[in-house]
Design a protein around this motif. Structure first.
Motif, PDB file in Angstrom:
ATOM      1  N   MET A   1      32.411 -34.483  35.803  1.00 54.24           N
ATOM      2  CA  MET A   1      32.098 -33.061  35.675  1.00 54.24           C
ATOM      3  C   MET A   1      31.975 -32.437  37.055  1.00 54.24           C
ATOM      4  O   MET A   1      31.302 -32.980  37.919  1.00 54.24           O
ATOM      5  N   ASN A   2      32.598 -31.301  37.273  1.00 58.39           N
ATOM      6  CA  ASN A   2      32.510 -30.628  38.549  1.00 58.39           C
ATOM      7  C   ASN A   2      31.129 -30.011  38.710  1.00 58.39           C
ATOM      8  O   ASN A   2      30.559 -29.459  37.772  1.00 58.39           O
ATOM      9  N   SER A   3      30.569 -30.086  39.929  1.00 61.02           N
ATOM     10  CA  SER A   3      29.252 -29.517  40.181  1.00 61.02           C
ATOM     11  C   SER A   3      29.311 -28.003  40.284  1.00 61.02           C
ATOM     12  O   SER A   3      28.395 -27.300  39.879  1.00 61.02           O
ATOM     13  N   LYS A   4      30.407 -27.481  40.843  1.00 57.95           N
ATOM     14  CA  LYS A   4      30.562 -26.042  40.965  1.00 57.95           C
ATOM     15  C   LYS A   4      31.179 -25.470  39.694  1.00 57.95           C
ATOM     16  O   LYS A   4      32.063 -26.071  39.100  1.00 57.95           O
ATOM     17  N   ARG A 117      37.123 -23.029  24.067  1.00 54.41           N
ATOM     18  CA  ARG A 117      36.338 -23.889  24.970  1.00 54.41           C
ATOM     19  C   ARG A 117      37.086 -25.188  25.258  1.00 54.41           C
ATOM     20  O   ARG A 117      37.095 -25.685  26.395  1.00 54.41           O
ATOM     21  N   GLN A 118      37.717 -25.752  24.244  1.00 56.81           N
ATOM     22  CA  GLN A 118      38.461 -26.991  24.438  1.00 56.81           C
ATOM     23  C   GLN A 118      39.617 -26.773  25.412  1.00 56.81           C
ATOM     24  O   GLN A 118      39.910 -27.628  26.261  1.00 56.81           O
ATOM     25  N   ALA A 119      40.288 -25.621  25.286  1.00 59.41           N
ATOM     26  CA  ALA A 119      41.387 -25.312  26.191  1.00 59.41           C
ATOM     27  C   ALA A 119      40.892 -25.230  27.637  1.00 59.41           C
ATOM     28  O   ALA A 119      41.510 -25.776  28.552  1.00 59.41           O
ATOM     29  N   LEU A 120      39.764 -24.547  27.836  1.00 63.71           N
ATOM     30  CA  LEU A 120      39.183 -24.436  29.180  1.00 63.71           C
ATOM     31  C   LEU A 120      38.821 -25.816  29.730  1.00 63.71           C
ATOM     32  O   LEU A 120      39.121 -26.143  30.886  1.00 63.71           O
ATOM     33  N   ASP A 121      38.166 -26.625  28.900  1.00 64.95           N
ATOM     34  CA  ASP A 121      37.747 -27.955  29.345  1.00 64.95           C
ATOM     35  C   ASP A 121      38.945 -28.838  29.679  1.00 64.95           C
ATOM     36  O   ASP A 121      38.932 -29.570  30.679  1.00 64.95           O
ATOM     37  N   ASN A 122      39.979 -28.795  28.842  1.00 63.72           N
ATOM     38  CA  ASN A 122      41.155 -29.626  29.093  1.00 63.72           C
ATOM     39  C   ASN A 122      41.856 -29.235  30.399  1.00 63.72           C
ATOM     40  O   ASN A 122      42.271 -30.095  31.178  1.00 63.72           O
ATOM     41  N   ARG A 124      40.475 -27.739  32.953  1.00 64.96           N
ATOM     42  CA  ARG A 124      39.584 -28.127  34.050  1.00 64.96           C
ATOM     43  C   ARG A 124      39.662 -29.634  34.330  1.00 64.96           C
ATOM     44  O   ARG A 124      39.751 -30.052  35.482  1.00 64.96           O
ATOM     45  N   ASP A 125      39.646 -30.426  33.273  1.00 67.03           N
ATOM     46  CA  ASP A 125      39.545 -31.876  33.434  1.00 67.03           C
ATOM     47  C   ASP A 125      40.881 -32.587  33.607  1.00 67.03           C
ATOM     48  O   ASP A 125      40.970 -33.606  34.294  1.00 67.03           O
ATOM     49  N   THR A 126      41.932 -32.086  32.974  1.00 66.14           N
ATOM     50  CA  THR A 126      43.221 -32.788  33.021  1.00 66.14           C
ATOM     51  C   THR A 126      44.355 -31.932  33.576  1.00 66.14           C
ATOM     52  O   THR A 126      45.443 -32.430  33.825  1.00 66.14           O
ATOM     53  N   GLY A 127      44.101 -30.625  33.733  1.00 67.45           N
ATOM     54  CA  GLY A 127      45.115 -29.756  34.317  1.00 67.45           C
ATOM     55  C   GLY A 127      46.081 -29.149  33.322  1.00 67.45           C
ATOM     56  O   GLY A 127      46.919 -28.327  33.694  1.00 67.45           O
ATOM     57  N   GLN A 144      46.693 -34.068  29.000  1.00 69.14           N
ATOM     58  CA  GLN A 144      47.186 -35.018  29.988  1.00 69.14           C
ATOM     59  C   GLN A 144      46.042 -35.922  30.428  1.00 69.14           C
ATOM     60  O   GLN A 144      45.223 -35.566  31.253  1.00 69.14           O
ATOM     61  N   GLU A 145      45.983 -37.124  29.844  1.00 70.43           N
ATOM     62  CA  GLU A 145      44.961 -38.098  30.184  1.00 70.43           C
ATOM     63  C   GLU A 145      45.635 -39.278  30.847  1.00 70.43           C
ATOM     64  O   GLU A 145      46.804 -39.557  30.643  1.00 70.43           O
ATOM     65  N   SER A 146      44.881 -40.012  31.628  1.00 68.82           N
ATOM     66  CA  SER A 146      45.459 -41.122  32.387  1.00 68.82           C
ATOM     67  C   SER A 146      46.089 -42.163  31.472  1.00 68.82           C
ATOM     68  O   SER A 146      47.159 -42.691  31.759  1.00 68.82           O
TER      69      SER A 146
END
Length: 221
Positions: A1-4, A117-122, A124-127, A144-146
């Motif tokens: 999780m990003n701090s900012k 919210r899911q779109a924003l999180d994805n 943020r987290d996976t690009g 896009q997950e590893s």
């Protein structure tokens, strides 16, 4: 999780909807609204007073400078800024065009807050966040997950040159008939490539094929 917190700019000519989205974004932990703009030209002007946002929520139909032009400007001038399109339009050619202009996600304006919210999180987290739009319903989410990346790389190595060529042409505005003519193949053969790739890549539509191609570098934006 990003701090900012993720800094978001909203670009939409409908002030009431835009303000509602701003309130929703503010209610999500880890996100903040940096500024709002009526259209692309206003967005560019606002950058004289604010730093570049991390993410732009972008409408398509706007006066003076529409979403296509704005996405293209962002891609050329602010390549690190991610774009999530919010639109009422679910036309395949429009979605493909926005993907080619660098959009990282595309959702309908009547989506539920949880999907937003899911779109924003994805992103943020996976690009990346793209959902399949079939019969005006969101069916599958492509993130896009590893673990997916390893699997997709393996799939790519199993594709033939003609399948890759077809995938690349599917990312353009060409119809399947035009793709067949360009590849000097029959429409039936092209339909076979399409159906086989839908199975191999586990997607349900041309949008899924385009998303896979763009995410894996088979089509350069």
């Amino acid at each position: 999780m990003n701090s900012k917190p993720v800094r978001i700019a909203l670009v939409d000519d409908h002030a009431l909807l835009r303000n509602g989205l701003a309130s929703l974004v503010t209610s999500f932990e880890g996100y903040e609204v940096l500024f709002q703009a009526d259209n692309g030209k206003d967005f560019i002007a606002q950058l004289e007073h604010y730093p570049a946002p991390d993410l732009v929520l972008l409408d398509i139909t706007m006066p003076e400078m529409n979403g296509f032009e704005t996405a293209d400007w962002i891609k050329q001038n602010l390549p690190a800024v991610k774009v999530l399109v919010l639109s009422v339009m679910d036309n395949d050619s429009i979605i493909i065009s926005m993907l080619k202009k660098g959009a990282r996600g595309y959702i309908l304006k009547d989506s539920k807050p949880a999907v937003f919210r899911q779109a924003l999180d994805n992103i943020r987290d996976t690009g990346f966040y793209i959902n399949e739009l079939i019969s005006n319903k969101m069916l599958n989410y492509v993130t896009q997950e590893s673990s997916h990346t390893v699997k997709e790389t393996s799939i790519i190595s199993q594709l033939s040159e003609k399948e890759i060529a077809f995938l690349q042409m599917a990312c353009t505005e060409m119809t399947y008939k035009e793709i067949a003519e360009s590849m000097s193949l029959s429409p039936r053969t092209i339909d076979g490539y399409r159906d086989e790739l839908l199975k191999k890549l586990n997607v349900q539509s041309r949008i899924g094929l385009v998303t896979f191609a763009i995410k894996n570098g088979l089509y350069k934006l």
